[in-house]
Write an enzyme that holds these catalytic residues in place. Sequence first.
Site, PDB file in Angstrom:
ATOM      1  N   HIS A   1       0.783  -1.161   0.078  1.00  0.00           N
ATOM      2  CA  HIS A   1      -0.007  -0.013   0.132  1.00  0.00           C
ATOM      3  C   HIS A   1       0.786   1.222   0.131  1.00  0.00           C
ATOM      4  O   HIS A   1       0.435   2.296   0.463  1.00  0.00           O
ATOM      5  CB  HIS A   1      -0.958   0.063   1.256  1.00  0.00           C
ATOM      6  CG  HIS A   1      -1.829  -0.690   1.355  1.00  0.00           C
ATOM      7  ND1 HIS A   1      -2.286  -1.638   2.487  1.00  0.00           N
ATOM      8  CD2 HIS A   1      -2.941  -1.509   0.522  1.00  0.00           C
ATOM      9  CE1 HIS A   1      -3.201  -2.469   2.374  1.00  0.00           C
ATOM     10  NE2 HIS A   1      -3.658  -2.472   1.308  1.00  0.00           N
TER      11      HIS A   1
ATOM     12  N   ARG B   1      -7.638 -11.809   5.694  1.00  0.00           N
ATOM     13  CA  ARG B   1      -6.445 -12.455   6.422  1.00  0.00           C
ATOM     14  C   ARG B   1      -6.078 -12.355   7.917  1.00  0.00           C
ATOM     15  O   ARG B   1      -6.571 -11.289   8.549  1.00  0.00           O
ATOM     16  CB  ARG B   1      -5.310 -11.372   5.581  1.00  0.00           C
ATOM     17  CG  ARG B   1      -5.175 -11.862   4.429  1.00  0.00           C
ATOM     18  CD  ARG B   1      -4.233 -10.643   3.520  1.00  0.00           C
ATOM     19  NE  ARG B   1      -4.939 -10.244   2.526  1.00  0.00           N
ATOM     20  CZ  ARG B   1      -4.611  -8.849   2.004  1.00  0.00           C
ATOM     21  NH1 ARG B   1      -3.471  -8.264   2.379  1.00  0.00           N
ATOM     22  NH2 ARG B   1      -5.064  -8.380   0.930  1.00  0.00           N
TER      23      ARG B   1
END
Length: 395
Positions: free
Chosen positions: A179, A240
């Site tokens: 990111h 996740r």
Amino acid sequence: MNVLVINCGSSSLKYQLINSDTEAVLAKGLCERIGIDGRLVYQKTGNDKEVTEAAMPTHKEAIQMVLDALTNAKTGAIKSLDQVNAVGHRVVHGGEKFASSVVINEEVIAAIEECSDLAPLHNPANLIGIRVCSELMPTVPQVAVFDTAFHQTMPAKAYLYGLPIEYYKNYKVRRYGFHGTSHSFVSKHAAEFLGLDLDNSKIIVCHLGNGSSISAVVNGKCVDTTMGLTPLEGVVMGTRSGNIDPAIMEYIAKKENLDIAGIMNVLNKKSGLQGLSGVSSDMRDLESAADNGNEDAANAMEVLCYGIAKFVGGYVAAMNGVDAIVFTAGIGENSGTVRSKVASYLGYLGIELDAEANAKRGEDMVISTPDSKVKVAVVPTNEELAICRETVALV
Ligand code: ADP
């Protein structure tokens, strides 16, 4: 100039055509189900979305359809491909080779290929997008913008794992972070918007979406981040697990008779908010389930917010202070509940939230009170615009 921003996945492709002078989006959309059947979504700014079902056996047909839609005489955003001046590609993993964006040539392609080992699901798809665009637009410069690049300023003490050093030296096993385009864009924009001097600032960015990561940014440079060798590390995410005791893997493998691939599938796809709540990976669903008394959904939210607060506390220590904490991405921009739960752990920093401001969503805003010792803000991320800016800077 006009920049075509391409984010190529294994069976999908998102695109935006941006005028870099005005930073206006001229058209955007996505191709889905590439290699299965094929579906193009195209929207010229100001017009309705157009959806076309059409065969897309490979990314080549998909990108050709995007270019045809962009130049279509009726609803195209441009007259001809001559009006695409550059293409900016999102590339997930740049390894240690790329600390910034780069104009693509054969050498760069080979280097991205070498990093594919580290991101086997993403880099090959990104490379397909690069190859097809180079083939269809051979005279247009192509730029690669890496998710990992912004984090390359981390010091060794932040990126090394407590593993035999040969694994780093021989196999490049280390923390890379992801990111990065968002963390870079949001930290810079937040400094500007909050009136901080970027060169003398300590900012924590909480990028909270389906995938989530937090970064510590000193004077505009990343010094630590929560995601690691892969995007599995860090806070609890949609599906996740984030950080766990690694010994759980062997324990569960025996109990559930799973091999490594089976365990990785559980950690990537069946854990996180989805696994904890048994309800959904989507924060909106969790908020309403928790409001309706679902204890597992409420606990999933608490695990997330407590975990975020612990990383924030760790990064305040790492930076020896903090000027601003900034929330971004789907959850960060929209969930006042998550923001206020996180802030409730941060009273020791002198943080106070303005409840009225925090109830708003999706815009640049300060959500701390004027008396708060640390500024807390929301900054919507815009990875496509960040890729467009990086591309323009290089061409
Ligand atoms: P991705 O990582 O796929 O880019 P996003 O940044 O789009 O993800 O974030 C998706 C997350 O944002 C989902 O959990 C979704 O529930 C959450 N979200 C979006 N809108 C809202 C909202 N109004 N309130 C709470 N959560 C929201």
